[in-house]
Scaffold this motif. Structure first.
Motif, short mmCIF file in Angstrom:
data_model
loop_
_atom_site.label_atom_id
_atom_site.label_comp_id
_atom_site.label_asym_id
_atom_site.label_seq_id
_atom_site.Cartn_x
_atom_site.Cartn_y
_atom_site.Cartn_z
N LEU A 186 -16.58 -11.24 -7.68
CA LEU A 186 -16.72 -10.45 -8.91
C LEU A 186 -16.18 -11.21 -10.12
O LEU A 186 -16.77 -11.19 -11.21
CB LEU A 186 -15.99 -9.10 -8.76
CG LEU A 186 -16.66 -8.09 -7.83
CD1 LEU A 186 -15.72 -6.91 -7.57
CD2 LEU A 186 -17.98 -7.61 -8.41
N LEU A 224 -15.12 -4.35 -10.49
CA LEU A 224 -13.75 -4.85 -10.34
C LEU A 224 -12.75 -3.78 -10.75
O LEU A 224 -11.74 -3.57 -10.08
CB LEU A 224 -13.56 -6.13 -11.16
CG LEU A 224 -12.20 -6.78 -11.02
CD1 LEU A 224 -12.04 -7.40 -9.64
CD2 LEU A 224 -12.03 -7.86 -12.09
N TYR A 271 -13.26 -9.72 -4.45
CA TYR A 271 -12.56 -9.86 -5.73
C TYR A 271 -12.95 -11.17 -6.43
O TYR A 271 -13.27 -11.19 -7.62
CB TYR A 271 -11.04 -9.85 -5.54
CG TYR A 271 -10.44 -8.48 -5.33
CD1 TYR A 271 -10.67 -7.43 -6.21
CD2 TYR A 271 -9.58 -8.24 -4.26
CE1 TYR A 271 -10.10 -6.19 -6.03
CE2 TYR A 271 -9.00 -6.99 -4.06
CZ TYR A 271 -9.26 -5.97 -4.95
OH TYR A 271 -8.69 -4.74 -4.77
N ARG A 330 -6.35 -6.57 -14.28
CA ARG A 330 -7.73 -6.21 -14.63
C ARG A 330 -8.04 -6.60 -16.07
O ARG A 330 -9.07 -7.21 -16.35
CB ARG A 330 -7.96 -4.72 -14.40
CG ARG A 330 -9.39 -4.29 -14.69
CD ARG A 330 -9.59 -2.80 -14.52
NE ARG A 330 -8.90 -2.09 -15.59
CZ ARG A 330 -7.96 -1.17 -15.41
NH1 ARG A 330 -7.59 -0.83 -14.20
NH2 ARG A 330 -7.39 -0.58 -16.43
#
Length: 188
Positions: free
Chosen positions: A164, A183, A161, A84
């Motif tokens: 995003l 996310l 995913y 992330r």
């Protein structure tokens, strides 16, 4: 680090999410083959990336700290927090994206289903990953790896995913922040 490394890590994340939904940690078997979906062969089939490249990708991800080996199974698994942080703060600098010529493709970023209702971009033009079998027209954006559109047709979580990520790579500050928040929720 290569673009396909992020795609492989997000596929592993998608598989983990599927396993949580199915049986709280038990991994589902591959649909037709009964094969472990985490195997290099299954990842090759799902992503359209060669087994050699998947193996090299996993080694790079482990070396960089974006993945770790699970103690029980020995499988590589994404380090969600590290992934992330990399995506939100570094990906757009390492893999920048600029909308290009009009082309047929699979909607991404703000035009993808994950963001379509919550965020509206200015103008009529959408961003798409070039893909001959798609129906939508928009400005082309190079995906992180050439087989992404095909892989996303079969895995909606992976599609979310990667869309995003494209919103973070392409968007202005407000749009990127919104996509990063969504996310972060998914990568917890």
């Amino acid at each position: 680090m290569k673009g396909q490394d992020v795609v492989v890590l997000l596929k592993l994340t998608s598989l983990e999410d599927d396993a949580k939904d199915v049986g709280h940690g038990s991994s589902p078997l591959g649909p037709a083959t009964g094969e472990d979906p985490y195997s290099v062969r299954a990842l090759e089939a799902a992503l359209g990336i060669s087994k050699t490249e998947i193996g090299a990708s996993l080694k790079r991800s482990i070396a960089s700290g974006l993945a770790i080996k699970d103690r029980k199974t020995g499988r590589p698994k994404p380090s969600r927090r590290q992934l992330r942080e990399f995506i939100v703060h570094g990906l757009k600098f390492v893999f920048p994206a600029k909308p290009g010529a009009m082309q047929r493709g699979l909607p991404t970023a703000f035009a993808a289903p994950v963001l379509r209702e919550s965020l509206h971009s200015a103008g009529n033009l959408i961003c798409v990953w070039p893909y001959a079998h798609a129906k939508d027209m928009g400005q082309s954006v190079d995906p992180l790896f050439k087989s992404v559109p095909e892989a996303c047709e079969n895995d909606k979580r992976l599609y979310a995913y990667l869309a995003l990520i494209d919103a973070i790579r392409i968007g202005n500050q407000r749009e990127s922040k919104h996509a990063a928040g969504l996310l972060a929720q998914r990568l917890e």
